[in-house]
Design a protein around this motif. Structure first.
Motif, PDB file in Angstrom:
ATOM      1  N   SER A   1       0.841  -1.203   0.000  1.00 58.68           N
ATOM      2  CA  SER A   1       0.000   0.000   0.000  1.00 58.68           C
ATOM      3  C   SER A   1       0.871   1.245   0.000  1.00 58.68           C
ATOM      4  O   SER A   1       1.879   1.300   0.710  1.00 58.68           O
ATOM      5  CB  SER A   1      -0.910   0.000   1.234  1.00 58.68           C
ATOM      6  OG  SER A   1      -1.566   1.253   1.379  1.00 58.68           O
ATOM      7  N   PRO A   2       0.485   2.253  -0.772  1.00 61.22           N
ATOM      8  CA  PRO A   2       1.254   3.502  -0.763  1.00 61.22           C
ATOM      9  C   PRO A   2       0.892   4.411   0.410  1.00 61.22           C
ATOM     10  O   PRO A   2       1.549   5.431   0.623  1.00 61.22           O
ATOM     11  CB  PRO A   2       0.843   4.153  -2.084  1.00 61.22           C
ATOM     12  CG  PRO A   2      -0.574   3.705  -2.276  1.00 61.22           C
ATOM     13  CD  PRO A   2      -0.636   2.302  -1.732  1.00 61.22           C
ATOM     14  N   LEU A   3      -0.169   4.056   1.175  1.00 59.67           N
ATOM     15  CA  LEU A   3      -0.631   4.942   2.235  1.00 59.67           C
ATOM     16  C   LEU A   3       0.379   5.034   3.378  1.00 59.67           C
ATOM     17  O   LEU A   3       0.878   4.017   3.864  1.00 59.67           O
ATOM     18  CB  LEU A   3      -1.975   4.467   2.787  1.00 59.67           C
ATOM     19  CG  LEU A   3      -3.158   4.474   1.818  1.00 59.67           C
ATOM     20  CD1 LEU A   3      -4.435   4.100   2.548  1.00 59.67           C
ATOM     21  CD2 LEU A   3      -3.307   5.837   1.166  1.00 59.67           C
ATOM     22  N   GLN A   4       0.648   6.249   3.789  1.00 61.38           N
ATOM     23  CA  GLN A   4       1.539   6.493   4.919  1.00 61.38           C
ATOM     24  C   GLN A   4       0.758   6.296   6.216  1.00 61.38           C
ATOM     25  O   GLN A   4      -0.209   7.012   6.476  1.00 61.38           O
ATOM     26  CB  GLN A   4       2.101   7.915   4.858  1.00 61.38           C
ATOM     27  CG  GLN A   4       2.870   8.239   3.592  1.00 61.38           C
ATOM     28  CD  GLN A   4       3.129   9.724   3.439  1.00 61.38           C
ATOM     29  OE1 GLN A   4       2.831  10.518   4.326  1.00 61.38           O
ATOM     30  NE2 GLN A   4       3.692  10.107   2.299  1.00 61.38           N
ATOM     31  N   ALA A   5       1.158   5.306   6.999  1.00 57.77           N
ATOM     32  CA  ALA A   5       0.495   5.079   8.282  1.00 57.77           C
ATOM     33  C   ALA A   5       0.744   6.287   9.186  1.00 57.77           C
ATOM     34  O   ALA A   5       1.846   6.813   9.249  1.00 57.77           O
ATOM     35  CB  ALA A   5       1.030   3.811   8.934  1.00 57.77           C
ATOM     36  N   SER A   6      -0.305   6.740   9.862  1.00 50.86           N
ATOM     37  CA  SER A   6      -0.161   7.914  10.728  1.00 50.86           C
ATOM     38  C   SER A   6      -1.127   7.824  11.892  1.00 50.86           C
ATOM     39  O   SER A   6      -2.146   7.136  11.819  1.00 50.86           O
ATOM     40  CB  SER A   6      -0.408   9.210   9.937  1.00 50.86           C
ATOM     41  OG  SER A   6      -1.725   9.220   9.408  1.00 50.86           O
ATOM     42  N   LYS A   7      -0.792   8.503  12.943  1.00 50.11           N
ATOM     43  CA  LYS A   7      -1.630   8.517  14.131  1.00 50.11           C
ATOM     44  C   LYS A   7      -2.817   9.447  13.948  1.00 50.11           C
ATOM     45  O   LYS A   7      -2.715  10.482  13.301  1.00 50.11           O
ATOM     46  CB  LYS A   7      -0.817   8.984  15.340  1.00 50.11           C
ATOM     47  CG  LYS A   7       0.216   7.985  15.840  1.00 50.11           C
ATOM     48  CD  LYS A   7      -0.460   6.821  16.555  1.00 50.11           C
ATOM     49  CE  LYS A   7       0.565   5.919  17.226  1.00 50.11           C
ATOM     50  NZ  LYS A   7      -0.079   4.752  17.870  1.00 50.11           N
ATOM     51  N   ALA A   8      -3.936   9.062  14.534  1.00 45.89           N
ATOM     52  CA  ALA A   8      -5.088   9.954  14.596  1.00 45.89           C
ATOM     53  C   ALA A   8      -4.918  10.865  15.797  1.00 45.89           C
ATOM     54  O   ALA A   8      -4.178  10.544  16.736  1.00 45.89           O
ATOM     55  CB  ALA A   8      -6.381   9.151  14.708  1.00 45.89           C
ATOM     56  N   SER A   9      -5.596  12.004  15.784  1.00 43.54           N
ATOM     57  CA  SER A   9      -5.449  12.969  16.878  1.00 43.54           C
ATOM     58  C   SER A   9      -5.884  12.400  18.210  1.00 43.54           C
ATOM     59  O   SER A   9      -5.387  12.809  19.267  1.00 43.54           O
ATOM     60  CB  SER A   9      -6.273  14.226  16.557  1.00 43.54           C
ATOM     61  OG  SER A   9      -7.647  13.891  16.376  1.00 43.54           O
ATOM     62  N   THR A  10      -6.796  11.443  18.176  1.00 52.17           N
ATOM     63  CA  THR A  10      -7.294  10.857  19.419  1.00 52.17           C
ATOM     64  C   THR A  10      -6.666   9.495  19.713  1.00 52.17           C
ATOM     65  O   THR A  10      -7.142   8.759  20.575  1.00 52.17           O
ATOM     66  CB  THR A  10      -8.820  10.689  19.344  1.00 52.17           C
ATOM     67  OG1 THR A  10      -9.155   9.884  18.206  1.00 52.17           O
ATOM     68  CG2 THR A  10      -9.501  12.041  19.231  1.00 52.17           C
TER      69      THR A  10
END
Length: 508
Positions: A314-323
């Motif tokens: 997957s090309p999506l960059q894993a990232s944290k959600a604000s919560t």
């Protein structure tokens, strides 16, 4: 935005004359294509809201007014989602199986569809060879001493497990034979008996007859017509008050002696978590059996390499959600029945939605209607995320192809909306279907003055990546002494829109 967090894409010219997976034509599919080396989740959210869709790293957008089978992006409002009677029956049957171990007896009166009747993905054009992209891009004119860092999600597996089950029996449908072809209502009007060969009309007549029978029963007890109507209205309000939600059906408590237990595990697929790696071979085995049994694929077409390219990379960059919580990125939702893997849902979690990518299951359990069941589970999952992330409220189902009858089942999840291919506004599917009944391609927005709000792109402001450096397109032209705008850059900017054109890096 840090350059290492920017999306990096290569845009291709329009590809046409390719085979279509919907109408089976060998040379009538037409789409735009883009290879995503890396995609920020916000950029991908914007892209799918402009009709794009990914398959692995390849992103494509049908040329709607030229392709043989126009594919309209479809989403369901998960927060406002309402179960239909057939969906409730399916959930009850599944819960009954978990509680008692009894399979559904006899053929189902409701037809449930496989979610992957055909792939949303068109035949791919020649994919570029893998290029090494320097993650530490320097914007032209930036200080070379600035550090670029990317935050990644921890590769610890985040699991969400839930058990469901309920000792619930299906209501029996009684059939009475009658030589009369009509029944008399309380007003003395003759109403034809429902014809089992009719579809929606028969259902409406059956409901009308039930109401009339109820009226007759109350009238026989000596109530006036006003009292009858008041009583029936009160009953209707009581039923609405205690109407079960999707969560009520899914999170039913299992009896202590339940025969089966279902567990759902959410595992991160990119970058792969430890549990993803541990269960990889089991997942591939289910995928291979599904593809061969359900879609008739040759063994060589569904090996671990093909599976990885199609549903893991997957090309999506894993990232944290604000919560906190699961964060954004690409995941697999694994279905474990009594400790055995029986199905996998491939999903992307984005800022505004959960996007369904693919679903496959063990063919031995096809009688459980897992395709429909998993759609309902993914909607419930979207609703659970919405409670901590209010903006995340939609469930995207990929493409809706009205000209392909087997794909119309996606509209059974309500309320659903289709994306206008010209204005990129959302419209109730019931209204859009009326237009598509007349023409397979249609501008869905009825306002002739409405236009794409994100279409005004100043090409000089488009970001490009060349020679390991990030610069504006006007700087790129000056560097290579180009006076005119390149047609591909113009096409790219109009298709991705201003938001993405000013954020993503176009490889040149």
């Amino acid at each position: 935005m840090n350059n290492s967090e920017r999306s990096i894409v290569e845009f291709f010219s329009k590809s046409d004359g390719r085979s279509c997976g919907y109408c089976k034509s060998s040379s009538s599919s037409c789409s735009h294509g883009m290879w995503a080396h890396s995609l920020n989740v916000h950029d991908y959210q914007s892209l799918i809201d402009r009709g794009w869709r990914r398959s692995g790293h390849y992103c494509y957008k049908p040329v709607m007014n030229e392709t043989c089978c126009p594919a309209y992006t479809i989403k369901c409002d998960a927060v406002q989602f309402k179960l239909t009677r057939s969906q409730k029956k399916l959930l009850k049957r599944f819960n009954h199986y978990l509680a008692t171990g009894e399979k559904m007896k006899g053929p189902s009166t409701v037809k449930y569809h496989d979610r992957n009747v055909t792939s949303d993905m068109p035949t791919l054009p020649c994919i570029p060879s893998t290029k090494t992209i320097d993650p530490d891009h320097k914007m032209e004119g930036e200080s070379t001493t600035s550090e670029s860092s990317s935050s990644k999600l921890k590769q610890d597996t985040q699991e969400s497990a839930s058990s469901i089950g309920h000792k619930s029996h299906e209501p029996k449908t009684s059939s009475s034979s009658s030589s009369s072809s009509s029944q008399v209502t309380s007003s003395g009007e003759k109403v034809p008996s429902p014809n089992p060969l009719t579809s929606t009309a028969g259902s409406s007549k059956s409901k009308h007859l039930r109401i009339e029978r109820r009226k007759q029963t109350l009238l026989s007890r000596g109530l006036s017509m006003d009292q009858v109507l008041a009583t029936m209205q009160a009953s209707k309000l009581r039923r609405a008050t205690r109407e079960k939600t999707l969560e009520d059906f899914i999170h039913v408590k299992l009896p202590d002696n339940a025969k089966h237990r279902l567990e759902l595990r959410l595992v991160q697929s990119s970058p792969p978590s430890s549990l993803f790696k541990k269960t990889f071979n089991l997942v591939v085995d289910v995928y291979r059996r599904y593809q061969m049994s359900v879609h008739g694929s040759a063994p060589a077409k569904c090996n671990s390499e093909q599976f990885t390219r199609f549903l893991c990379n997957s090309p999506l960059q894993a990232s944290k959600a604000s919560t906190g919580g699961h964060g954004y990125g690409s995941f697999h939702q694994q279905y474990w029945l009594d400790g055995r893997l029986i199905a996998v849902g491939v999903i992307d979690i984005l800022p505004l939605c959960v996007s369904s990518v693919y679903f496959f299951y063990d063919p031995d359990y096809s009688w459980l209607s897992l395709g429909t069941l998993s759609s309902l589970r993914e909607i419930e999952f979207t609703r659970s995320l919405h409670r901590s992330l209010p903006e995340l409220s939609s469930y995207y189902m990929g493409f809706y192809i009205h000209s392909c009858p087997k794909m119309r089942y996606k509209g059974n999840l309500r309320p659903s909306y289709l994306l206008c291919p010209e204005v990129y506004s959302w419209h109730f599917i019931q209204e859009a279907r009326q237009l598509l009944d007349r023409s397979k391609y249609s501008r869905l927005n009825p306002d002739i003055e409405a236009k794409d709000k994100d279409c005004d792109v100043t090409l000089d402001q488009v970001l490009v990546l060349t020679g390991g450096k990030v610069m504006l397109y006007r700087q790129f032209k000056q560097m290579y002494d180009h006076d005119e705008e390149h047609p591909l850059v113009q096409e790219y900017a109009s298709l991705v829109g201003q938001y993405c054109a000013y954020r993503m890096l176009l490889v040149q």
